[in-house]
Scaffold this motif. Structure first.
Motif, mmCIF file in Angstrom:
data_model
loop_
_atom_site.group_PDB
_atom_site.id
_atom_site.type_symbol
_atom_site.label_atom_id
_atom_site.label_comp_id
_atom_site.label_asym_id
_atom_site.label_seq_id
_atom_site.Cartn_x
_atom_site.Cartn_y
_atom_site.Cartn_z
ATOM 1 N N GLN A 174 19.687 -4.461 38.613
ATOM 2 C CA GLN A 174 19.787 -4.784 40.017
ATOM 3 C C GLN A 174 20.623 -3.730 40.738
ATOM 4 N N VAL A 175 20.094 -3.246 41.867
ATOM 5 C CA VAL A 175 20.771 -2.262 42.688
ATOM 6 C C VAL A 175 21.061 -2.892 44.040
ATOM 7 N N GLN A 176 22.303 -2.819 44.476
ATOM 8 C CA GLN A 176 22.711 -3.336 45.772
ATOM 9 C C GLN A 176 22.854 -2.170 46.748
ATOM 10 N N LEU A 177 22.159 -2.248 47.888
ATOM 11 C CA LEU A 177 22.143 -1.187 48.880
ATOM 12 C C LEU A 177 22.664 -1.713 50.208
ATOM 13 N N VAL A 178 23.498 -0.925 50.880
ATOM 14 C CA VAL A 178 24.079 -1.310 52.157
ATOM 15 C C VAL A 178 23.927 -0.160 53.140
ATOM 16 N N GLU A 179 23.209 -0.411 54.247
ATOM 17 C CA GLU A 179 23.032 0.587 55.292
ATOM 18 C C GLU A 179 24.176 0.507 56.298
ATOM 19 N N SER A 180 24.466 1.636 56.927
ATOM 20 C CA SER A 180 25.433 1.686 58.006
ATOM 21 C C SER A 180 25.102 2.858 58.919
ATOM 22 N N GLY A 181 25.718 2.898 60.079
ATOM 23 C CA GLY A 181 25.559 4.002 60.999
ATOM 24 C C GLY A 181 24.673 3.730 62.190
ATOM 25 N N GLY A 182 24.050 2.563 62.239
ATOM 26 C CA GLY A 182 23.229 2.225 63.383
ATOM 27 C C GLY A 182 24.073 1.969 64.618
ATOM 28 N N GLY A 183 23.399 1.879 65.753
ATOM 29 C CA GLY A 183 24.090 1.629 67.003
ATOM 30 C C GLY A 183 23.199 1.903 68.188
ATOM 31 N N LEU A 184 23.829 1.985 69.343
ATOM 32 C CA LEU A 184 23.139 2.241 70.606
ATOM 33 C C LEU A 184 23.362 3.687 71.013
ATOM 34 N N VAL A 185 22.274 4.370 71.328
ATOM 35 C CA VAL A 185 22.353 5.767 71.722
ATOM 36 C C VAL A 185 21.320 6.025 72.810
ATOM 37 N N GLN A 186 21.612 6.963 73.692
ATOM 38 C CA GLN A 186 20.658 7.331 74.733
ATOM 39 C C GLN A 186 19.592 8.266 74.185
ATOM 40 N N ALA A 187 18.433 8.239 74.828
ATOM 41 C CA ALA A 187 17.350 9.129 74.434
ATOM 42 C C ALA A 187 17.835 10.577 74.393
ATOM 43 N N GLY A 188 17.424 11.277 73.356
ATOM 44 C CA GLY A 188 17.860 12.639 73.139
ATOM 45 C C GLY A 188 19.092 12.767 72.271
ATOM 46 N N GLY A 189 19.748 11.661 72.004
ATOM 47 C CA GLY A 189 20.948 11.669 71.193
ATOM 48 C C GLY A 189 20.654 11.647 69.709
ATOM 49 N N LEU A 236 21.966 10.077 65.650
ATOM 50 C CA LEU A 236 22.694 9.160 64.784
ATOM 51 C C LEU A 236 22.474 9.593 63.344
ATOM 52 N N ARG A 237 23.426 9.276 62.494
ATOM 53 C CA ARG A 237 23.246 9.468 61.063
ATOM 54 C C ARG A 237 23.427 8.139 60.360
ATOM 55 N N LEU A 238 22.380 7.707 59.679
ATOM 56 C CA LEU A 238 22.428 6.493 58.889
ATOM 57 C C LEU A 238 22.828 6.824 57.456
ATOM 58 N N SER A 239 23.572 5.916 56.855
ATOM 59 C CA SER A 239 23.957 6.041 55.461
ATOM 60 C C SER A 239 23.514 4.811 54.699
ATOM 61 N N CYS A 240 23.214 4.991 53.434
ATOM 62 C CA CYS A 240 22.861 3.893 52.550
ATOM 63 C C CYS A 240 23.634 4.085 51.263
ATOM 64 N N ALA A 241 24.557 3.180 50.995
ATOM 65 C CA ALA A 241 25.429 3.296 49.838
ATOM 66 C C ALA A 241 25.079 2.247 48.793
ATOM 67 N N ALA A 242 25.081 2.653 47.548
ATOM 68 C CA ALA A 242 24.877 1.729 46.438
ATOM 69 C C ALA A 242 26.196 1.090 46.052
ATOM 70 N N SER A 243 26.103 -0.108 45.480
ATOM 71 C CA SER A 243 27.305 -0.836 45.101
ATOM 72 C C SER A 243 28.042 -0.196 43.943
ATOM 73 N N ARG A 244 27.334 0.592 43.166
ATOM 74 C CA ARG A 244 27.924 1.338 42.071
ATOM 75 C C ARG A 244 27.082 2.577 41.810
ATOM 76 N N ARG A 245 27.479 3.358 40.825
ATOM 77 C CA ARG A 245 26.774 4.591 40.536
ATOM 78 C C ARG A 245 25.460 4.266 39.842
ATOM 79 N N SER A 246 24.424 4.021 40.656
ATOM 80 C CA SER A 246 23.151 3.544 40.140
ATOM 81 C C SER A 246 21.950 4.310 40.670
ATOM 82 N N PHE A 247 22.168 5.451 41.317
ATOM 83 C CA PHE A 247 21.062 6.206 41.894
ATOM 84 C C PHE A 247 20.224 6.961 40.877
ATOM 85 N N SER A 248 20.748 7.180 39.699
ATOM 86 C CA SER A 248 20.165 8.141 38.759
ATOM 87 C C SER A 248 18.641 8.068 38.593
ATOM 88 N N PRO A 249 18.049 6.877 38.337
ATOM 89 C CA PRO A 249 16.600 6.845 38.096
ATOM 90 C C PRO A 249 15.744 6.624 39.344
#
Length: 122
Positions: A1-16, A18-31
């Motif tokens: 089981q892999v737990q994923l959490v997104e962040s970085g969203g928000g309100l921005v004007q057109a042309g602006g 944003l950078r979204l991030s997605c972090a795993a709950s532990r070091r589980s990205f390998s495969p």
């Protein structure tokens, strides 16, 4: 089981930007390949971008190509979506996902984050 959490969203004007991030709950990205999808109310979830475990294979939806960049840092258990030149039609909940292979198809992914809202005003 892999737990994923997104962040970085928000309100921005057109042309602006944003950078979204997605972090795993532990070091589980390998495969796992990672993907970003988005969904607006009343619409189907749509593919945005995907990246293989090594980063050697990257895919973008035509609607975001040239504006969005997907990247990953396996040592930090994090995948990113840099979004530039945002348009109102980019407004949606953005989800990250992990799966066994790089794919544009949402059913190819086994694990999903909770989503983060991106709203682009005009």
């Amino acid at each position: 089981q892999v737990q994923l959490v997104e962040s970085g969203g928000g309100l921005v004007q057109a042309g602006g930007s944003l950078r979204l991030s997605c972090a795993a709950s532990r070091r589980s990205f390998s495969p796992y390949a990672m993907g970003w999808f988005r969904q607006a109310p009343g619409k189907e979830r749509e593919f945005v971008a995907a990246i293989s475990w090594s980063g050697s294979r990257i895919s973008y939806a035509a609607s975001v190509k040239g504006r969005f960049t997907i990247s990953r840092d396996n040592a930090k258990d994090t995948v990113y979506l840099q979004m530039n030149s945002l348009k109102p039609e980019d407004t949606a909940v953005y989800y990250c996902a992990a799966g066994p292979r790089t794919s544009d198809f949402d059913t190819s992914y086994d694990y999903w984050g909770q989503g983060t809202q991106v709203t682009v005003s005009s």
